[in-house]
Design a protein around this motif. Sequence first.
Motif, PDB file in Angstrom:
ATOM      1  N   LEU A  84       0.916  -1.171   0.020  1.00 38.73           N
ATOM      2  CA  LEU A  84      -0.006   0.230   0.072  1.00 38.73           C
ATOM      3  C   LEU A  84       0.904   1.293  -0.201  1.00 38.73           C
ATOM      4  O   LEU A  84       1.569   1.363   1.082  1.00 38.73           O
ATOM      5  N   ARG A  85       0.887   1.954  -1.066  1.00 46.11           N
ATOM      6  CA  ARG A  85       1.922   3.216  -1.194  1.00 46.11           C
ATOM      7  C   ARG A  85       0.993   4.400  -1.311  1.00 46.11           C
ATOM      8  O   ARG A  85       0.296   4.716  -2.623  1.00 46.11           O
ATOM      9  N   GLY A  86       0.615   4.881  -0.258  1.00 43.79           N
ATOM     10  CA  GLY A  86      -0.376   5.960  -0.329  1.00 43.79           C
ATOM     11  C   GLY A  86      -1.498   5.660  -0.518  1.00 43.79           C
ATOM     12  O   GLY A  86      -2.181   4.709   0.273  1.00 43.79           O
ATOM     13  N   LYS A  87      -2.410   6.269  -1.406  1.00 43.18           N
ATOM     14  CA  LYS A  87      -3.724   5.882  -1.882  1.00 43.18           C
ATOM     15  C   LYS A  87      -3.578   4.518  -2.929  1.00 43.18           C
ATOM     16  O   LYS A  87      -4.933   3.929  -3.465  1.00 43.18           O
ATOM     17  N   THR A  88      -2.565   3.965  -3.058  1.00 41.86           N
ATOM     18  CA  THR A  88      -2.685   2.954  -4.268  1.00 41.86           C
ATOM     19  C   THR A  88      -2.160   1.761  -3.545  1.00 41.86           C
ATOM     20  O   THR A  88      -1.223   1.726  -2.580  1.00 41.86           O
ATOM     21  N   CYS A  89      -2.640   0.503  -4.110  1.00 43.43           N
ATOM     22  CA  CYS A  89      -2.135  -0.580  -3.483  1.00 43.43           C
ATOM     23  C   CYS A  89      -1.749  -1.663  -4.784  1.00 43.43           C
ATOM     24  O   CYS A  89      -2.732  -1.887  -5.630  1.00 43.43           O
ATOM     25  N   ILE A  90      -0.840  -2.173  -4.828  1.00 40.36           N
ATOM     26  CA  ILE A  90      -0.134  -3.051  -5.709  1.00 40.36           C
ATOM     27  C   ILE A  90       0.167  -4.394  -5.148  1.00 40.36           C
ATOM     28  O   ILE A  90       0.562  -4.434  -3.916  1.00 40.36           O
ATOM     29  N   TYR A  91      -0.428  -5.669  -5.770  1.00 37.71           N
ATOM     30  CA  TYR A  91      -0.128  -6.835  -5.167  1.00 37.71           C
ATOM     31  C   TYR A  91       0.621  -7.573  -6.233  1.00 37.71           C
ATOM     32  O   TYR A  91       0.649  -7.328  -7.329  1.00 37.71           O
ATOM     33  N   HIS A  92       1.467  -8.400  -5.651  1.00 35.61           N
ATOM     34  CA  HIS A  92       2.454  -9.160  -6.291  1.00 35.61           C
ATOM     35  C   HIS A  92       2.167 -10.727  -6.129  1.00 35.61           C
ATOM     36  O   HIS A  92       2.269 -11.028  -4.847  1.00 35.61           O
ATOM     37  N   ILE A  93       2.161 -11.562  -7.185  1.00 37.10           N
ATOM     38  CA  ILE A  93       2.178 -12.865  -6.994  1.00 37.10           C
ATOM     39  C   ILE A  93       3.485 -13.630  -7.064  1.00 37.10           C
ATOM     40  O   ILE A  93       4.492 -13.046  -7.092  1.00 37.10           O
ATOM     41  N   PRO A  94       3.393 -14.930  -6.336  1.00 33.40           N
ATOM     42  CA  PRO A  94       4.787 -15.562  -6.028  1.00 33.40           C
ATOM     43  C   PRO A  94       5.612 -15.602  -7.578  1.00 33.40           C
ATOM     44  O   PRO A  94       6.937 -15.431  -7.224  1.00 33.40           O
ATOM     45  N   THR A  95       5.302 -15.210  -8.576  1.00 35.54           N
ATOM     46  CA  THR A  95       6.125 -15.280  -9.690  1.00 35.54           C
ATOM     47  C   THR A  95       6.387 -14.367 -10.206  1.00 35.54           C
ATOM     48  O   THR A  95       7.202 -14.024 -11.458  1.00 35.54           O
ATOM     49  N   GLY A  96       5.766 -13.139  -9.694  1.00 34.36           N
ATOM     50  CA  GLY A  96       6.166 -11.609  -9.990  1.00 34.36           C
ATOM     51  C   GLY A  96       7.834 -11.358 -10.068  1.00 34.36           C
ATOM     52  O   GLY A  96       8.493 -11.846  -9.198  1.00 34.36           O
ATOM     53  N   ARG A  97       8.023 -10.453 -10.727  1.00 30.69           N
ATOM     54  CA  ARG A  97       9.478  -9.990 -10.643  1.00 30.69           C
ATOM     55  C   ARG A  97       9.941  -9.186  -9.366  1.00 30.69           C
ATOM     56  O   ARG A  97      10.993  -9.585  -9.225  1.00 30.69           O
ATOM     57  N   TYR A  98       9.172  -8.570  -8.810  1.00 28.94           N
ATOM     58  CA  TYR A  98       9.403  -7.937  -7.603  1.00 28.94           C
ATOM     59  C   TYR A  98       9.090  -8.667  -6.208  1.00 28.94           C
ATOM     60  O   TYR A  98       8.927  -7.988  -5.267  1.00 28.94           O
ATOM     61  N   TYR A  99       8.522  -9.647  -6.329  1.00 24.58           N
ATOM     62  CA  TYR A  99       7.795 -10.494  -5.269  1.00 24.58           C
ATOM     63  C   TYR A  99       8.785 -10.632  -4.153  1.00 24.58           C
ATOM     64  O   TYR A  99       8.495 -10.324  -3.026  1.00 24.58           O
ATOM     65  N   ASP A 100       9.920 -11.421  -4.540  1.00 18.91           N
ATOM     66  CA  ASP A 100      10.840 -11.782  -3.433  1.00 18.91           C
ATOM     67  C   ASP A 100      11.728 -10.492  -2.979  1.00 18.91           C
ATOM     68  O   ASP A 100      12.155 -10.465  -1.671  1.00 18.91           O
ATOM     69  N   ARG A 101      11.595  -9.193  -3.489  1.00 19.86           N
ATOM     70  CA  ARG A 101      12.274  -8.000  -3.115  1.00 19.86           C
ATOM     71  C   ARG A 101      11.403  -7.384  -1.977  1.00 19.86           C
ATOM     72  O   ARG A 101      11.656  -6.267  -1.413  1.00 19.86           O
ATOM     73  N   LEU A 102      10.084  -7.699  -2.000  1.00 20.10           N
ATOM     74  CA  LEU A 102       9.219  -6.827  -0.966  1.00 20.10           C
ATOM     75  C   LEU A 102       9.131  -7.327   0.143  1.00 20.10           C
ATOM     76  O   LEU A 102       8.798  -8.661   0.481  1.00 20.10           O
ATOM     77  N   ASP A 103       9.827  -6.590   1.228  1.00 19.21           N
ATOM     78  CA  ASP A 103       9.923  -6.941   2.415  1.00 19.21           C
ATOM     79  C   ASP A 103       8.490  -6.907   3.249  1.00 19.21           C
ATOM     80  O   ASP A 103       7.880  -5.672   3.262  1.00 19.21           O
ATOM     81  N   MET A 104       8.247  -7.777   3.983  1.00 21.81           N
ATOM     82  CA  MET A 104       6.914  -7.770   4.791  1.00 21.81           C
ATOM     83  C   MET A 104       6.992  -7.501   6.157  1.00 21.81           C
ATOM     84  O   MET A 104       5.654  -7.364   6.937  1.00 21.81           O
ATOM     85  N   ALA A 105       7.956  -7.560   6.775  1.00 21.27           N
ATOM     86  CA  ALA A 105       8.071  -7.627   8.112  1.00 21.27           C
ATOM     87  C   ALA A 105       7.700  -6.282   8.745  1.00 21.27           C
ATOM     88  O   ALA A 105       8.300  -5.389   8.316  1.00 21.27           O
ATOM     89  N   ASN A 106       6.961  -6.040   9.797  1.00 25.51           N
ATOM     90  CA  ASN A 106       6.657  -5.035  10.697  1.00 25.51           C
ATOM     91  C   ASN A 106       6.421  -3.613   9.882  1.00 25.51           C
ATOM     92  O   ASN A 106       6.953  -2.534  10.003  1.00 25.51           O
ATOM     93  N   LYS A 107       5.751  -3.820   8.684  1.00 23.70           N
ATOM     94  CA  LYS A 107       5.242  -2.626   8.004  1.00 23.70           C
ATOM     95  C   LYS A 107       3.836  -2.629   7.988  1.00 23.70           C
ATOM     96  O   LYS A 107       3.263  -3.596   7.411  1.00 23.70           O
ATOM     97  N   ALA A 108       3.242  -1.625   8.307  1.00 23.51           N
ATOM     98  CA  ALA A 108       1.663  -1.428   8.397  1.00 23.51           C
ATOM     99  C   ALA A 108       1.338  -1.327   6.779  1.00 23.51           C
ATOM    100  O   ALA A 108       0.122  -1.235   6.508  1.00 23.51           O
ATOM    101  N   THR A 109       2.225  -1.030   5.837  1.00 20.38           N
ATOM    102  CA  THR A 109       1.718  -0.639   4.375  1.00 20.38           C
ATOM    103  C   THR A 109       1.790  -2.058   3.623  1.00 20.38           C
ATOM    104  O   THR A 109       1.540  -1.804   2.589  1.00 20.38           O
TER     105      THR A 109
END
Length: 227
Positions: free
Chosen positions: A182-207
């Motif tokens: 969630l970036r501002g008012k935009t939400c982008i989702y990434h599927i496991p086969t996506g290019r940036y999936y592994d780069r997206l850090d999920m820990a301790n982020k409310a966004t």
Amino acid sequence: MCLARAEPALASGSIPNVVDADTIYLNGERVRLQGIDAPETDQTCLNATGQPFKCGLEARTALETRFGNRPWTCRPFGKDRYDRTLAKCSVDGQDVARWLVREGWALAFRRYSTDYVQDETAARDAHSGLWKGSFIAPWDWRQRSPTSEVLGAKSVSIDASRALTGASAAPPSPSCVIKGNLRGKTCIYHIPTGRYYDRLDMANKATRRWFCSEADAQAAGCRRSKL
């Protein structure tokens, strides 16, 4: 959330696809139950003994168990900002939203409706569902911080508070592995086969959000990454 006058029934005698405890697909249309707010699928709450549990998944399971395989009738009242149809739905004459609030799996969404306030009070007094332990209201959890109000138990430890407000680096279940950003008012989702999936850090982020399906992500107003 913009409301309009009631319209003819959206669908009668149709079995829904349950996305989460307040959102369904009915005949291919995204429907948001009007007047309530339920935990998100990746939301964490605390049970009666102070242990974390995935309350969003449990709330969804409760709804599926009670009404998931039975025909629904929904009456629309307009659209929300995510273009979901706002509706009151019933099964065999029983108000689905009222049942969720009474069982403690959803809250009255007072910002938009007071229809279920008495039901919420009854659930709180009976320590039903979420009210058995501690939790953050879904509307606060979506913009959570260490200072978010904790409902239910009168007090929680610092570690417990972190469990309620933090984002887990691990998905809530093996079937919920889609990453949302969630970036501002935009939400982008990434599927496991996506290019940036592994780069997206999920820990301790409310966004960050975990989703169980693309329908789940889209129902939350997110769009798929183009890469």
